[in-house]
Design a protein around this motif. Structure first.
Motif, mmCIF file in Angstrom:
data_model
loop_
_atom_site.group_PDB
_atom_site.id
_atom_site.type_symbol
_atom_site.label_atom_id
_atom_site.label_comp_id
_atom_site.label_asym_id
_atom_site.label_seq_id
_atom_site.Cartn_x
_atom_site.Cartn_y
_atom_site.Cartn_z
ATOM 1 N N HIS A 20 -61.614 -66.853 -11.799
ATOM 2 C CA HIS A 20 -60.437 -66.855 -10.937
ATOM 3 C C HIS A 20 -59.300 -66.103 -11.611
ATOM 4 O O HIS A 20 -58.997 -66.345 -12.780
ATOM 5 C CB HIS A 20 -60.007 -68.297 -10.648
ATOM 6 C CG HIS A 20 -58.781 -68.398 -9.812
ATOM 7 N ND1 HIS A 20 -58.765 -68.124 -8.475
ATOM 8 C CD2 HIS A 20 -57.510 -68.723 -10.145
ATOM 9 C CE1 HIS A 20 -57.543 -68.280 -8.005
ATOM 10 N NE2 HIS A 20 -56.759 -68.647 -8.998
ATOM 11 N N PHE A 21 -58.685 -65.211 -10.874
ATOM 12 C CA PHE A 21 -57.530 -64.473 -11.371
ATOM 13 C C PHE A 21 -56.279 -65.161 -10.841
ATOM 14 O O PHE A 21 -56.112 -65.322 -9.638
ATOM 15 C CB PHE A 21 -57.564 -63.017 -10.907
ATOM 16 C CG PHE A 21 -56.345 -62.222 -11.289
ATOM 17 C CD1 PHE A 21 -56.104 -61.895 -12.615
ATOM 18 C CD2 PHE A 21 -55.442 -61.796 -10.332
ATOM 19 C CE1 PHE A 21 -54.982 -61.167 -12.984
ATOM 20 C CE2 PHE A 21 -54.312 -61.059 -10.690
ATOM 21 C CZ PHE A 21 -54.089 -60.745 -12.010
ATOM 22 N N THR A 22 -55.413 -65.575 -11.744
ATOM 23 C CA THR A 22 -54.169 -66.232 -11.360
ATOM 24 C C THR A 22 -53.069 -65.174 -11.267
ATOM 25 O O THR A 22 -52.787 -64.489 -12.251
ATOM 26 C CB THR A 22 -53.772 -67.298 -12.390
ATOM 27 O OG1 THR A 22 -54.842 -68.244 -12.492
ATOM 28 C CG2 THR A 22 -52.501 -68.013 -11.985
ATOM 29 N N TYR A 23 -52.510 -65.050 -10.095
ATOM 30 C CA TYR A 23 -51.411 -64.109 -9.894
ATOM 31 C C TYR A 23 -50.147 -64.718 -10.488
ATOM 32 O O TYR A 23 -49.701 -65.765 -10.055
ATOM 33 C CB TYR A 23 -51.211 -63.826 -8.405
ATOM 34 C CG TYR A 23 -52.374 -63.073 -7.801
ATOM 35 C CD1 TYR A 23 -52.366 -61.692 -7.764
ATOM 36 C CD2 TYR A 23 -53.474 -63.756 -7.299
ATOM 37 C CE1 TYR A 23 -53.436 -60.992 -7.222
ATOM 38 C CE2 TYR A 23 -54.543 -63.066 -6.761
ATOM 39 C CZ TYR A 23 -54.520 -61.687 -6.722
ATOM 40 O OH TYR A 23 -55.582 -61.004 -6.194
ATOM 41 N N ILE A 24 -49.595 -64.049 -11.461
ATOM 42 C CA ILE A 24 -48.412 -64.551 -12.143
ATOM 43 C C ILE A 24 -47.170 -64.296 -11.297
ATOM 44 O O ILE A 24 -46.246 -65.083 -11.267
ATOM 45 C CB ILE A 24 -48.272 -63.888 -13.530
ATOM 46 C CG1 ILE A 24 -49.497 -64.223 -14.373
ATOM 47 C CG2 ILE A 24 -46.997 -64.331 -14.229
ATOM 48 C CD1 ILE A 24 -49.640 -63.415 -15.620
ATOM 49 N N SER A 25 -47.168 -63.188 -10.593
ATOM 50 C CA SER A 25 -46.008 -62.798 -9.803
ATOM 51 C C SER A 25 -46.475 -62.055 -8.556
ATOM 52 O O SER A 25 -47.457 -61.327 -8.604
ATOM 53 C CB SER A 25 -45.108 -61.887 -10.651
ATOM 54 O OG SER A 25 -44.192 -61.196 -9.835
#
Length: 133
Positions: free
Chosen positions: A39-44
């Protein structure tokens, strides 16, 4: 027993689960399905789409490589093995795989959270047990 699902995050605990599943599969002549969730967590929200896409592709390629290595070791033991490499949250990916693959057994490692930590946070293993019943 025909199929054993083994979720892995490539940790030491997951490696122990793979070894245990391999021993059972050998004895029961079962197939192993390795499963990894990334899973890629979008920081912004300002993260460029191209960067996100490239990061997700790199994560997928890295986990695919690791799954192939583990799978090839299992196959050396004369055990049928396949793998799934799915994007998503770990619990969701595991539950979907259980629903679709209908394994006879799920073997997964746990870090052994206990006491208040497990009550407040839980573990993926505990959540899979709770949600898959």
């Amino acid at each position: 027993m025909k199929t054993i699902l083994v979720p892995t995050d490539f940790s030491k605990d997951a490696s122990n689960a793979v070894r245990y599943a391999t021993a059972i599969a050998k004895k029961e002549k079962a197939k192993i399905i390795l499963l990894h969730a990334f899973h890629f967590t979008y920081i912004s929200p300002d993260v460029p789409a191209q960067f996100a896409a490239e990061t997700i592709e790199a994560m997928k390629a890295d986990s695919e490589h690791k799954l192939k290595l583990i799978s090839s070791e299992i196959v050396k033991s004369k055990i049928e093995c396949e793998y799934l490499n799915n994007e998503g949250f770990t619990l969701d990916v595991i539950l979907k795989a259980i629903e679709k693959q209908k394994p006879d057994l799920v073997i997964m490692g746990t870090k052994g959270a206990s006491g208040i930590k497990e009550v407040l946070i839980g573990s993926n293993t505990a959540k899979v047990i709770e949600k898959s019943l």
